[in-house]
Design an enzyme around this catalytic site. Structure first.
Site, PDB file in Angstrom:
ATOM      1  N   HIS A  97      -1.088 -15.856  -6.655  1.00 33.68           N
ATOM      2  CA  HIS A  97      -2.123 -15.297  -7.515  1.00 33.68           C
ATOM      3  C   HIS A  97      -1.567 -14.828  -8.855  1.00 33.68           C
ATOM      4  O   HIS A  97      -2.184 -14.034  -9.537  1.00 33.68           O
ATOM      5  CB  HIS A  97      -2.851 -14.148  -6.803  1.00 33.68           C
ATOM      6  N   CYS A 125      -2.694 -15.804 -29.036  1.00 27.38           N
ATOM      7  CA  CYS A 125      -1.301 -16.262 -28.952  1.00 27.38           C
ATOM      8  C   CYS A 125      -0.619 -16.196 -30.308  1.00 27.38           C
ATOM      9  O   CYS A 125      -1.177 -16.639 -31.308  1.00 27.38           O
ATOM     10  CB  CYS A 125      -1.264 -17.688 -28.420  1.00 27.38           C
ATOM     11  N   ASP A 129       2.385   0.045  11.441  1.00 30.29           N
ATOM     12  CA  ASP A 129       2.703   0.318  10.049  1.00 30.29           C
ATOM     13  C   ASP A 129       3.818  -0.617   9.580  1.00 30.29           C
ATOM     14  O   ASP A 129       4.891  -0.686  10.181  1.00 30.29           O
ATOM     15  CB  ASP A 129       3.130   1.775   9.899  1.00 30.29           C
ATOM     16  N   SER A 152      -1.172  -9.321   5.333  1.00 32.58           N
ATOM     17  CA  SER A 152      -2.249 -10.146   4.790  1.00 32.58           C
ATOM     18  C   SER A 152      -3.365 -10.230   5.812  1.00 32.58           C
ATOM     19  O   SER A 152      -3.109 -10.373   7.005  1.00 32.58           O
ATOM     20  CB  SER A 152      -1.743 -11.556   4.467  1.00 32.58           C
ATOM     21  N   CYS A 187      -0.336 -17.401 -22.714  1.00 29.67           N
ATOM     22  CA  CYS A 187      -1.323 -18.081 -23.543  1.00 29.67           C
ATOM     23  C   CYS A 187      -1.947 -19.190 -22.699  1.00 29.67           C
ATOM     24  O   CYS A 187      -1.247 -19.986 -22.080  1.00 29.67           O
ATOM     25  CB  CYS A 187      -0.677 -18.683 -24.791  1.00 29.67           C
ATOM     26  N   THR A 239       0.832  -1.214   0.000  1.00 30.76           N
ATOM     27  CA  THR A 239       0.000   0.000   0.000  1.00 30.76           C
ATOM     28  C   THR A 239       0.866   1.262   0.000  1.00 30.76           C
ATOM     29  O   THR A 239       0.523   2.242  -0.655  1.00 30.76           O
ATOM     30  CB  THR A 239      -0.983   0.028   1.189  1.00 30.76           C
TER      31      THR A 239
HETATM   32 ZN   LIG Z   1      -0.336 -20.402 -27.390  1.00 27.68          ZN
END
Ligand SMILES: [Zn+2]
Length: 259
Positions: free
Chosen positions: A133, A166, A249, A207, A141, A40
């Site tokens: 993530h 792709c 913090d 988190s 692709c 942040t």
């Molecule tokens: Zn591909």
């Protein structure tokens, strides 16, 4: 019913730094687990906050991306709009502290929920970073896995308005992030589980520890014998399970470790 000791909650900056320094000194295999809170101060808003651009540019679910070409184009429009907002993001004090601890050989892995590439930008080598993530700074692709860079994709998209295909196989190309409804990346999950089993200190930073696997990893690490320290601005549901909770913090608390 078993009686559980309460975690030590430290609110004072100097005390938090001292406790963290001692824990780091007594550890040789630290797993740093990072969430939105570490980024942040870098100008990457937490997608959970209510004024977050993520509300305006809501991510398209994986299903829709796959079956609806118009939604796929919309996904790319939102992606590039978000990129413009985050374009100036630079690593913060927390990122540099972790990079320093990696360099000292203290940290065996940084497992992150973030997609902002700021751990890499702070100088941490790829093999120490596990992205649960994915990563928003390039594309893949979905058919053959070939990596595509965003700059040429964007130029073509802005010229034609068509979602990118792709260049090798013609398959759908998507930002290398894990969308809602998309399965967790297998390799990253396996690497994370190995680090969880191997670490002697699980350091959760920024988190909220609410969603799986963020909610499960800290407790699993404890079962393997690791200490659990939670560093966050707000309470988390795992605070009572932690050995120490550092509330404050993130950049302030980690600053001395960046030197
Ligand atoms: Zn591909």
């Amino acid at each position: 019913m078993s009686i559980k000791e309460k975690a030590v909650i430290i609110n004072k900056l100097e005390d938090a730094r001292a406790a963290l320094e001692e824990a780091i000194e007594n550890s040789t295999k630290i797993l740093a687990f990072t969430g939105a809170g570490i980024s942040t101060e870098s100008g990457v808003p937490d997608f959970r906050s209510k004024d977050s651009p993520w509300v305006r540019y809501k991510p398209i679910e994986f299903d829709l991306f796959m079956r609806d070409i118009l939604m796929r184009e919309e996904a790319w429009r939102r992606k590039f709009a978000l990129d413009d907002i985050y374009a100036s993001a630079k690593p913060g004090r927390g990122h540099y502290a972790l990079a320093n601890l990696v360099q000292q050989g203290k940290i065996i892995a940084i497992v992150t929920q973030n997609i902002d590439n700021l751990h890499q930008d702070s100088g941490v080598p790829d093999e120490k970073i596990i992205e649960l993530h994915g990563n928003g700074t390039y594309a893949l692709c979905l058919s053959c896995g070939l990596r595509h860079e965003l700059l040429p994709i964007r130029a073509e998209f802005e010229a034609s308005g068509a979602a990118p295909a792709c260049k090798a196989c013609g398959g759908p190309v998507k930002s290398a992030t894990i969308s809602f409804g998309q399965t967790m990346p297998e390799v990253a999950m396996r690497r994370a589980q190995n680090a969880v089993a191997d670490c002697d200190l699980f350091l959760a930073i920024g988190s909220s520890l609410v969603v799986y696997p963020a909610a499960a990893f800290p407790l699993a690490a404890q079962q393997y014998g690791a200490k659990l320290i939670i560093l966050n601005g707000e309470e988390t549901p795992l605070d009572n399970s932690a050995d120490i909770v550092l509330r404050g913090d993130i950049g302030d608390i980690l600053l001395p470790f960046a030197a």
